[in-house]
Design an enzyme around this catalytic site. Sequence first.
Site, PDB file in Angstrom:
ATOM      1  N   PRO A 185      48.621  67.030  74.317  1.00 21.87           N
ATOM      2  CA  PRO A 185      49.249  65.753  73.991  1.00 21.87           C
ATOM      3  C   PRO A 185      50.715  65.642  74.414  1.00 21.87           C
ATOM      4  O   PRO A 185      51.469  66.606  74.328  1.00 21.87           O
ATOM      5  CB  PRO A 185      49.137  65.670  72.470  1.00 21.87           C
ATOM      6  CG  PRO A 185      48.899  67.064  72.021  1.00 21.87           C
ATOM      7  CD  PRO A 185      48.138  67.737  73.122  1.00 21.87           C
ATOM      8  N   ASN A 186      51.041  64.464  74.893  1.00 25.17           N
ATOM      9  CA  ASN A 186      52.402  64.060  75.273  1.00 25.17           C
ATOM     10  C   ASN A 186      52.906  64.690  76.564  1.00 25.17           C
ATOM     11  O   ASN A 186      53.998  64.358  77.031  1.00 25.17           O
ATOM     12  CB  ASN A 186      53.404  64.313  74.127  1.00 25.17           C
ATOM     13  CG  ASN A 186      53.021  63.559  72.878  1.00 25.17           C
ATOM     14  OD1 ASN A 186      52.834  62.347  72.942  1.00 25.17           O
ATOM     15  ND2 ASN A 186      52.856  64.251  71.763  1.00 25.17           N
ATOM     16  N   ARG A 242      60.097  62.503  78.855  1.00 25.25           N
ATOM     17  CA  ARG A 242      60.056  63.035  77.488  1.00 25.25           C
ATOM     18  C   ARG A 242      61.097  64.139  77.305  1.00 25.25           C
ATOM     19  O   ARG A 242      60.998  65.198  77.928  1.00 25.25           O
ATOM     20  CB  ARG A 242      58.660  63.609  77.241  1.00 25.25           C
ATOM     21  CG  ARG A 242      58.517  64.274  75.897  1.00 25.25           C
ATOM     22  CD  ARG A 242      57.217  65.060  75.799  1.00 25.25           C
ATOM     23  NE  ARG A 242      57.109  65.651  74.496  1.00 25.25           N
ATOM     24  CZ  ARG A 242      56.311  66.660  74.174  1.00 25.25           C
ATOM     25  NH1 ARG A 242      55.519  67.187  75.103  1.00 25.25           N
ATOM     26  NH2 ARG A 242      56.305  67.143  72.955  1.00 25.25           N
ATOM     27  N   TYR A 282      62.346  69.673  78.198  1.00 29.86           N
ATOM     28  CA  TYR A 282      61.170  69.866  79.059  1.00 29.86           C
ATOM     29  C   TYR A 282      61.437  69.670  80.549  1.00 29.86           C
ATOM     30  O   TYR A 282      60.532  69.852  81.360  1.00 29.86           O
ATOM     31  CB  TYR A 282      60.040  68.922  78.601  1.00 29.86           C
ATOM     32  CG  TYR A 282      59.597  69.198  77.187  1.00 29.86           C
ATOM     33  CD1 TYR A 282      59.057  70.438  76.845  1.00 29.86           C
ATOM     34  CD2 TYR A 282      59.734  68.235  76.184  1.00 29.86           C
ATOM     35  CE1 TYR A 282      58.661  70.713  75.545  1.00 29.86           C
ATOM     36  CE2 TYR A 282      59.331  68.495  74.877  1.00 29.86           C
ATOM     37  CZ  TYR A 282      58.796  69.742  74.558  1.00 29.86           C
ATOM     38  OH  TYR A 282      58.403  70.011  73.281  1.00 29.86           O
ATOM     39  N   ASN A 290      48.227  74.569  78.014  1.00 28.37           N
ATOM     40  CA  ASN A 290      49.392  74.179  77.234  1.00 28.37           C
ATOM     41  C   ASN A 290      48.865  73.136  76.267  1.00 28.37           C
ATOM     42  O   ASN A 290      48.684  71.969  76.629  1.00 28.37           O
ATOM     43  CB  ASN A 290      50.484  73.587  78.126  1.00 28.37           C
ATOM     44  CG  ASN A 290      51.718  73.215  77.318  1.00 28.37           C
ATOM     45  OD1 ASN A 290      51.674  73.221  76.086  1.00 28.37           O
ATOM     46  ND2 ASN A 290      52.805  72.881  77.992  1.00 28.37           N
ATOM     47  N   ALA A 313      51.486  70.195  70.930  1.00 25.75           N
ATOM     48  CA  ALA A 313      51.610  70.377  69.482  1.00 25.75           C
ATOM     49  C   ALA A 313      50.329  70.912  68.837  1.00 25.75           C
ATOM     50  O   ALA A 313      50.371  71.485  67.741  1.00 25.75           O
ATOM     51  CB  ALA A 313      52.023  69.059  68.825  1.00 25.75           C
ATOM     52  N   GLU A 338      47.904  81.138  77.263  1.00 24.86           N
ATOM     53  CA  GLU A 338      48.630  80.045  76.620  1.00 24.86           C
ATOM     54  C   GLU A 338      49.982  79.883  77.299  1.00 24.86           C
ATOM     55  O   GLU A 338      50.679  80.875  77.542  1.00 24.86           O
ATOM     56  CB  GLU A 338      48.837  80.372  75.135  1.00 24.86           C
ATOM     57  CG  GLU A 338      49.664  79.321  74.419  1.00 24.86           C
ATOM     58  CD  GLU A 338      49.858  79.631  72.947  1.00 24.86           C
ATOM     59  OE1 GLU A 338      48.896  80.055  72.281  1.00 24.86           O
ATOM     60  OE2 GLU A 338      50.995  79.466  72.465  1.00 24.86           O
ATOM     61  N   HIS A 372      53.721  77.484  77.614  1.00 18.31           N
ATOM     62  CA  HIS A 372      54.633  76.431  77.153  1.00 18.31           C
ATOM     63  C   HIS A 372      55.799  76.333  78.114  1.00 18.31           C
ATOM     64  O   HIS A 372      56.275  77.363  78.630  1.00 18.31           O
ATOM     65  CB  HIS A 372      55.164  76.735  75.749  1.00 18.31           C
ATOM     66  CG  HIS A 372      54.068  76.829  74.754  1.00 18.31           C
ATOM     67  ND1 HIS A 372      53.429  75.732  74.242  1.00 18.31           N
ATOM     68  CD2 HIS A 372      53.449  77.912  74.223  1.00 18.31           C
ATOM     69  CE1 HIS A 372      52.468  76.128  73.435  1.00 18.31           C
ATOM     70  NE2 HIS A 372      52.463  77.453  73.404  1.00 18.31           N
ATOM     71  N   ARG A 383      62.998  77.591  69.041  1.00 15.45           N
ATOM     72  CA  ARG A 383      63.123  76.214  68.571  1.00 15.45           C
ATOM     73  C   ARG A 383      62.860  76.137  67.065  1.00 15.45           C
ATOM     74  O   ARG A 383      63.147  77.079  66.343  1.00 15.45           O
ATOM     75  CB  ARG A 383      62.173  75.329  69.387  1.00 15.45           C
ATOM     76  CG  ARG A 383      62.508  75.356  70.882  1.00 15.45           C
ATOM     77  CD  ARG A 383      61.568  74.495  71.695  1.00 15.45           C
ATOM     78  NE  ARG A 383      61.656  73.098  71.273  1.00 15.45           N
ATOM     79  CZ  ARG A 383      60.757  72.154  71.614  1.00 15.45           C
ATOM     80  NH1 ARG A 383      59.726  72.478  72.384  1.00 15.45           N
ATOM     81  NH2 ARG A 383      60.905  70.911  71.189  1.00 15.45           N
TER      82      ARG A 383
HETATM   83  C1  DQA Z   1      55.205  72.606  74.310  1.00 14.16           C
HETATM   84  C2  DQA Z   1      55.830  73.123  73.011  1.00 14.16           C
HETATM   85  C3  DQA Z   1      55.176  72.470  71.805  1.00 14.16           C
HETATM   86  O1  DQA Z   1      55.783  72.946  70.612  1.00 14.16           O
HETATM   87  C4  DQA Z   1      55.330  70.962  71.852  1.00 14.16           C
HETATM   88  O2  DQA Z   1      54.671  70.357  70.770  1.00 14.16           O
HETATM   89  C5  DQA Z   1      54.882  70.395  73.148  1.00 14.16           C
HETATM   90  C6  DQA Z   1      55.253  71.099  74.393  1.00 14.16           C
HETATM   91  C7  DQA Z   1      55.910  73.188  75.559  1.00 14.16           C
HETATM   92  O3  DQA Z   1      55.319  73.126  76.642  1.00 14.16           O
HETATM   93  O4  DQA Z   1      57.052  73.649  75.480  1.00 14.16           O
HETATM   94  O5  DQA Z   1      54.270  69.338  73.221  1.00 14.16           O
HETATM   95  O6  DQA Z   1      53.848  73.016  74.356  1.00 14.16           O
END
Ligand code: DQA
Length: 149
Positions: free
Chosen positions: A12-13, A20, A25, A75, A78, A99, A101, A108
């Site tokens: 998501p997002n 964003r 990011y 990835n 959240a 995994e 990120h 963080r």
């Molecule tokens: C993320 C880190 C997560 O905590 C966050 O909710 C994201 C992006 C990252 O790529 O740094 O959506 O996965």
Amino acid sequence: MKHYTFLVIHGPNLNLLGEREPAIYGTLTLEDINSRIAEFAKSNNCMVSFFQSNSEGQIIDYIQKNRNCDGIIINAGAYTHTSIAIRDCIAAIKLPCVEVHLSNIHSRERFRRHSYIAPVCIGQICGFGYYSYIVALQALIHYLENNAR
Ligand code: DQA
């Protein structure tokens, strides 16, 4: 080296990358990131399929449907910190999964430090922006080359 096929899954997002929270990011769009991953995959004789969804169920359906691949880079955004369902899906399919990120989730907010998914992955790469995905792909290829199933 075998011609591996991988799934690269963005949660998501991550479709909003570029606009964003660029201080966290970066300014690359998801399309920019995917083309860098594709370029690296191609130079390593691998195939990658990309998928982005804001929905937990769609991510699970996509993994289940495409579980005939050699490995997964995810990835989960959240959902990393909330989704027992995605964790159970990864555990069920018995494929090597990394995994990823973009940000360093350990530097963080406290709630980002816990991942439901990391324990069912072969490893976690975070903090290197788009390059986290490249390192993950390298690690997955190395894992497959050295841990013949
Ligand atoms: C993320 C880190 C997560 O905590 C966050 O909710 C994201 C992006 C990252 O790529 O740094 O959506 O996965």
